[in-house]
Design an enzyme around this catalytic site. Sequence first.
Site, short mmCIF file in Angstrom:
data_model
loop_
_atom_site.label_atom_id
_atom_site.label_comp_id
_atom_site.label_asym_id
_atom_site.label_seq_id
_atom_site.Cartn_x
_atom_site.Cartn_y
_atom_site.Cartn_z
CE LYS A 22 -1.73 1.54 4.11
NZ LYS A 22 -1.49 2.95 4.44
NE ARG A 123 -0.05 10.27 9.92
CZ ARG A 123 -0.39 9.22 9.20
NH1 ARG A 123 -1.55 8.64 9.41
NH2 ARG A 123 0.40 8.77 8.28
NE ARG A 406 -7.35 4.38 5.30
CZ ARG A 406 -6.42 4.75 6.15
NH1 ARG A 406 -6.68 4.90 7.41
NH2 ARG A 406 -5.19 4.99 5.74
N1 EPU Z 1 6.15 14.61 10.84
C1 EPU Z 1 6.32 15.94 11.14
N2 EPU Z 1 6.35 16.84 10.10
C2 EPU Z 1 6.21 16.46 8.80
C3 EPU Z 1 6.04 15.09 8.51
C4 EPU Z 1 6.01 14.17 9.56
O1 EPU Z 1 6.44 16.32 12.30
O2 EPU Z 1 6.24 17.33 7.91
C5 EPU Z 1 6.06 13.64 11.94
C6 EPU Z 1 4.67 13.02 12.00
O3 EPU Z 1 3.76 13.82 12.72
C7 EPU Z 1 4.93 11.67 12.64
C8 EPU Z 1 6.34 11.32 12.13
O4 EPU Z 1 6.92 12.54 11.67
O5 EPU Z 1 4.94 11.79 14.02
C9 EPU Z 1 6.38 10.29 11.04
O6 EPU Z 1 5.71 10.75 9.90
P1 EPU Z 1 6.04 10.29 8.42
O7 EPU Z 1 5.97 11.49 7.55
O8 EPU Z 1 7.28 9.47 8.41
O9 EPU Z 1 4.82 9.33 8.14
P2 EPU Z 1 3.81 9.39 6.92
O10 EPU Z 1 4.56 9.52 5.64
O11 EPU Z 1 2.72 10.33 7.22
C10 EPU Z 1 3.95 6.84 6.48
C11 EPU Z 1 2.98 5.70 6.33
C12 EPU Z 1 2.42 5.31 7.68
C13 EPU Z 1 3.58 4.91 8.59
C14 EPU Z 1 4.57 6.08 8.70
C15 EPU Z 1 5.80 5.75 9.51
C16 EPU Z 1 2.02 6.10 4.17
C17 EPU Z 1 0.84 6.44 3.35
N3 EPU Z 1 1.88 6.10 5.47
O12 EPU Z 1 3.20 7.93 7.00
O13 EPU Z 1 1.60 4.17 7.45
O14 EPU Z 1 3.10 4.59 9.86
O15 EPU Z 1 5.00 6.47 7.36
O16 EPU Z 1 6.46 4.65 9.01
O17 EPU Z 1 3.09 5.80 3.63
C18 EPU Z 1 -0.16 2.68 7.85
O18 EPU Z 1 0.14 2.12 6.78
O19 EPU Z 1 -0.98 2.19 8.67
C19 EPU Z 1 0.48 3.96 8.18
C20 EPU Z 1 0.00 4.78 9.11
#
Ligand code: EPU
Length: 426
Positions: A22, A123, A406
Amino acid sequence: MAGFIINGGKTLTGRVIIDGAKNSALKLMAASILTGGRTRISNVPIIEDVLTMAEMLQGLGVKVRADQKEKILEIDSSNINNPEASYELVRKMRASILVAGPLLARFGQVKVAIPGGCNIGSRQIDLHLKGFESMGAIYSIEHGYINCHISRSKGGGRLKGAVIDLDFPSRGATENIMMAAVLADGRTIINNAAMEPEIDDLVKFLISMGADISGQGTASLTIEGVDCLSGTDYSVMPDSIEAGTYIAAAGMCGSDVIIENARHENLEIFFLKLKEIGVDIDVVDENTVKVSSPEKRGRATNVSTLPYPGFPTDLQPIITVLLSTAKGVSIVTENVFENRFMYIDELNRMGANIKIDGHHTVIDGVEKLSGAPVRAFDLRAGAAVVLAGLIAEGVTEVSDIFHIQRGYSDIAGKLKGLGADIRVVK
Ligand code: EPU
């Protein structure tokens, strides 16, 4: 609303095949905006989030043809006429924010709804925006939307390459900035980049479109901007988190369960922890593992989530279920999201003994869980209560399963194929 009814206590056996990832497929779909050509993506998981992303692309003017049976998407981005991602869709799926980088790179402007919080934490997207700003974009926030365009004073037209040091190795920020940078003028370096295998998959996809990216698999990615990208034909990598979920299910109540398309090189720490618990994992070949549960209750261990190559936060709720019936006390620490313990009360309703202390949980393993009505609070929390239902005595009713759908393709069918007593009810 649909739910699952699980009659626990069955031994799982047989084979299960893992779908495409995904968290890679969604990014490859967003990246297809970068070309005016056609993109063909295979091994796409047929899940709600993929359908939402397809809807989002269609809203932009992209043509998306889905062959759900063959798990193939054909995407034609030649006629994008509306660089705007609506709140309606961004609210449904935060990954929608990933169309921002590609739209900005190709059209010099984008309007995208601010995703807001979700059931696992607040997030933020500040790192995405700072990255775009370093490349010469300016943004404003109005009425719940981010308006972002390339600054005329910085030359207009194209984004400019920049050195971007991320405060945290955010996956989303790494992906969005990388997709913006592939069409920028000059060189972009992303330091402290996320290193998850799905980032690697996106790098390979972009390279297959003609992008110039080096540093693959490391925390420093170098992107030399090119003038344009072409269409491509690409197969999504297997989903490590889906694999981890079935491996954990087999580790709780399985006997010789074969898991195919389990890219286990991506699950090293998870395997290490399962072995500490006493799960029997046999690596058959690079994509296949055979898993059996310990004869008695497993052993307690401690787990701490971290960005890759650390223990994946997405498997935190999953391993907690295993630890809930292990002998002894385990401590699980969540370091990536601030609110990923909402499912703990549900496990406690099933007889687990877990206390939350800030970003730690203290799990005092119990002899057994007992079936109860429980809710799926988010995708992985939902999968965790399903797994709990498999080992619980009696009947577990899981509600709000749209969260699970999802991200897991036909979880009830796959578990049933392994011998679980699970059915979907309306
Ligand atoms: N963060 C910030 N600022 C930003 C971006 C992120 O503070 O600009 C913080 C977030 O608030 C969070 C942490 O950094 O506390 C990690 O966020 P990240 O950006 O790495 O996560 P993401 O890209 O939003 C993806 C996956 C998540 C997975 C996380 C961590 C996707 C669509 N989602 O989210 O997947 O948990 O990386 O590995 O790729 C899931 O599949 O169930 C899921 C939640």
